[in-house]
Design a protein around this motif. Sequence first.
Motif, PDB file in Angstrom:
ATOM      1  N   THR A 249       7.888   4.966   1.474  1.00 27.32           N
ATOM      2  CA  THR A 249       7.733   3.631   2.039  1.00 27.32           C
ATOM      3  C   THR A 249       6.357   3.503   2.674  1.00 27.32           C
ATOM      4  OG1 THR A 249      10.111   3.379   2.470  1.00 27.32           O
ATOM      5  CG2 THR A 249       8.610   1.994   3.749  1.00 27.32           C
ATOM      6  N   LEU A 250       5.622   2.480   2.273  1.00 20.57           N
ATOM      7  CA  LEU A 250       4.309   2.205   2.864  1.00 20.57           C
ATOM      8  C   LEU A 250       4.505   1.249   4.031  1.00 20.57           C
ATOM      9  CD1 LEU A 250       2.089   1.761  -0.334  1.00 20.57           C
ATOM     10  CD2 LEU A 250       2.750   3.845   0.864  1.00 20.57           C
ATOM     11  N   GLU A 251       4.430   1.772   5.224  1.00 21.23           N
ATOM     12  CA  GLU A 251       4.722   0.980   6.412  1.00 21.23           C
ATOM     13  C   GLU A 251       3.764  -0.202   6.542  1.00 21.23           C
ATOM     14  OE1 GLU A 251       7.345   1.292   8.055  1.00 21.23           O
ATOM     15  OE2 GLU A 251       8.005   3.194   7.194  1.00 21.23           O
ATOM     16  N   GLY A 252       4.339  -1.349   6.896  1.00 21.49           N
ATOM     17  CA  GLY A 252       3.557  -2.550   7.120  1.00 21.49           C
ATOM     18  C   GLY A 252       3.190  -3.313   5.873  1.00 21.49           C
ATOM     19  N   GLN A 253       3.533  -2.784   4.695  1.00 25.33           N
ATOM     20  CA  GLN A 253       3.160  -3.434   3.443  1.00 25.33           C
ATOM     21  C   GLN A 253       4.272  -4.345   2.943  1.00 25.33           C
ATOM     22  OE1 GLN A 253       0.027  -3.239   1.882  1.00 25.33           O
ATOM     23  NE2 GLN A 253      -0.349  -2.387   3.922  1.00 25.33           N
ATOM     24  N   THR A 254       3.866  -5.395   2.242  1.00 24.76           N
ATOM     25  CA  THR A 254       4.788  -6.331   1.618  1.00 24.76           C
ATOM     26  C   THR A 254       4.719  -6.146   0.098  1.00 24.76           C
ATOM     27  OG1 THR A 254       3.142  -8.100   1.394  1.00 24.76           O
ATOM     28  CG2 THR A 254       4.369  -7.965   3.485  1.00 24.76           C
ATOM     29  N   HIS A 255       5.338  -7.070  -0.644  1.00 26.22           N
ATOM     30  CA  HIS A 255       5.296  -6.991  -2.097  1.00 26.22           C
ATOM     31  C   HIS A 255       3.865  -7.103  -2.614  1.00 26.22           C
ATOM     32  CE1 HIS A 255       7.381  -6.837  -5.886  1.00 26.22           C
ATOM     33  NE2 HIS A 255       6.834  -7.960  -6.316  1.00 26.22           N
ATOM     34  N   GLU A 256       3.020  -7.836  -1.905  1.00 25.32           N
ATOM     35  CA  GLU A 256       1.604  -7.936  -2.254  1.00 25.32           C
ATOM     36  C   GLU A 256       0.861  -6.800  -1.554  1.00 25.32           C
ATOM     37  OE1 GLU A 256       0.248 -11.864  -1.353  1.00 25.32           O
ATOM     38  OE2 GLU A 256       1.610 -12.815  -2.789  1.00 25.32           O
ATOM     39  N   VAL A 257       1.042  -5.604  -2.067  1.00 21.64           N
ATOM     40  CA  VAL A 257       0.531  -4.407  -1.407  1.00 21.64           C
ATOM     41  C   VAL A 257      -0.991  -4.385  -1.408  1.00 21.64           C
ATOM     42  CG1 VAL A 257       0.617  -3.045  -3.542  1.00 21.64           C
ATOM     43  CG2 VAL A 257       0.771  -1.899  -1.316  1.00 21.64           C
ATOM     44  N   SER A 258      -1.557  -3.885  -0.327  1.00 19.32           N
ATOM     45  CA  SER A 258      -3.008  -3.781  -0.196  1.00 19.32           C
ATOM     46  C   SER A 258      -3.536  -2.626  -1.039  1.00 19.32           C
ATOM     47  CB  SER A 258      -3.373  -3.546   1.265  1.00 19.32           C
ATOM     48  OG  SER A 258      -4.694  -3.059   1.399  1.00 19.32           O
ATOM     49  N   PRO A 259      -4.567  -2.850  -1.855  1.00 20.64           N
ATOM     50  CA  PRO A 259      -5.179  -1.736  -2.592  1.00 20.64           C
ATOM     51  C   PRO A 259      -5.626  -0.606  -1.674  1.00 20.64           C
ATOM     52  CG  PRO A 259      -5.933  -3.807  -3.512  1.00 20.64           C
ATOM     53  CD  PRO A 259      -5.161  -4.150  -2.255  1.00 20.64           C
TER      54      PRO A 259
END
Length: 271
Positions: A249-259
């Motif tokens: 799980t990438l904490e703080g990320q949404t479906h539009e994940v940051s590169p």
Amino acid sequence: MTSTASSTVTGTVTSADGTSIAYTATGDGPAVIIVDGALCHRAFGPSAGIAEQLAPEFTVYTYDRRGRGESGDAEAYSPEREVEDIAALIRAAGGQAVLAGFSSGGALTLRAAAAGIGVTKAACYEAPYVTQDWHREAALAYTADLHRALDEGRVDDMPALFMTLVGMPADQVAGMRQSPVWPAFTAVAKTLTYDNAVLGYPSGGTVPTDLLATITAPVLAMDGGASPDILRDPAGIIAGACPNAERLTLEGQTHEVSPAAVGPVLAKFFA
């Protein structure tokens, strides 16, 4: 193939059914192929930013999935044709590659990993399979509406149907229809039916655990900590179904994940 810089080339490969698939290869090192989700392609989506993150260590292939951007298309579609597109890219990359797929591109990545085409590792981020009954009913209704719009020539309505499905309020959808970017969505609207087919609609939509059980390559199933449960839950099922998998799980990320957030994770997994 045409060179555009010392470490960047653009070109095309020919898929098994004769369809031309356009790609860009950036960087130097082992091959990574990025598989986009709905409505995205090289010129419209996150793949270029992710490629920039990975290019110092890998040769990163971004490509236009069939029916999008500069790639061709065929009259008949099946998810197997898109797996063949990836197989053609892997051959161009030397016979082996790792894959990183996002949203519906994650589901396509898993299909490719199970196909025995030279995928050595596979990462997927929030493949939007259904895990809840209400979501399945909404997705099945969307599928029917999407194909009806296509059959009736209402291509302009197809991106709006998709945006409504993923939770965009009606007033925002109406505003998007009037924006300069709308033609970019309608240009690839037909491929929304392709994404649905990759996810198993109209007959499925659930995580294909039997298929995933055949994947021998290592799999990284990712989700974003700030995403809703319907987008996060499939990652756990995917990780549990694949013989050699982990969930992250990438904490703080949404479906539009940051590169910038996902790039280092992918680099570590692919190393």
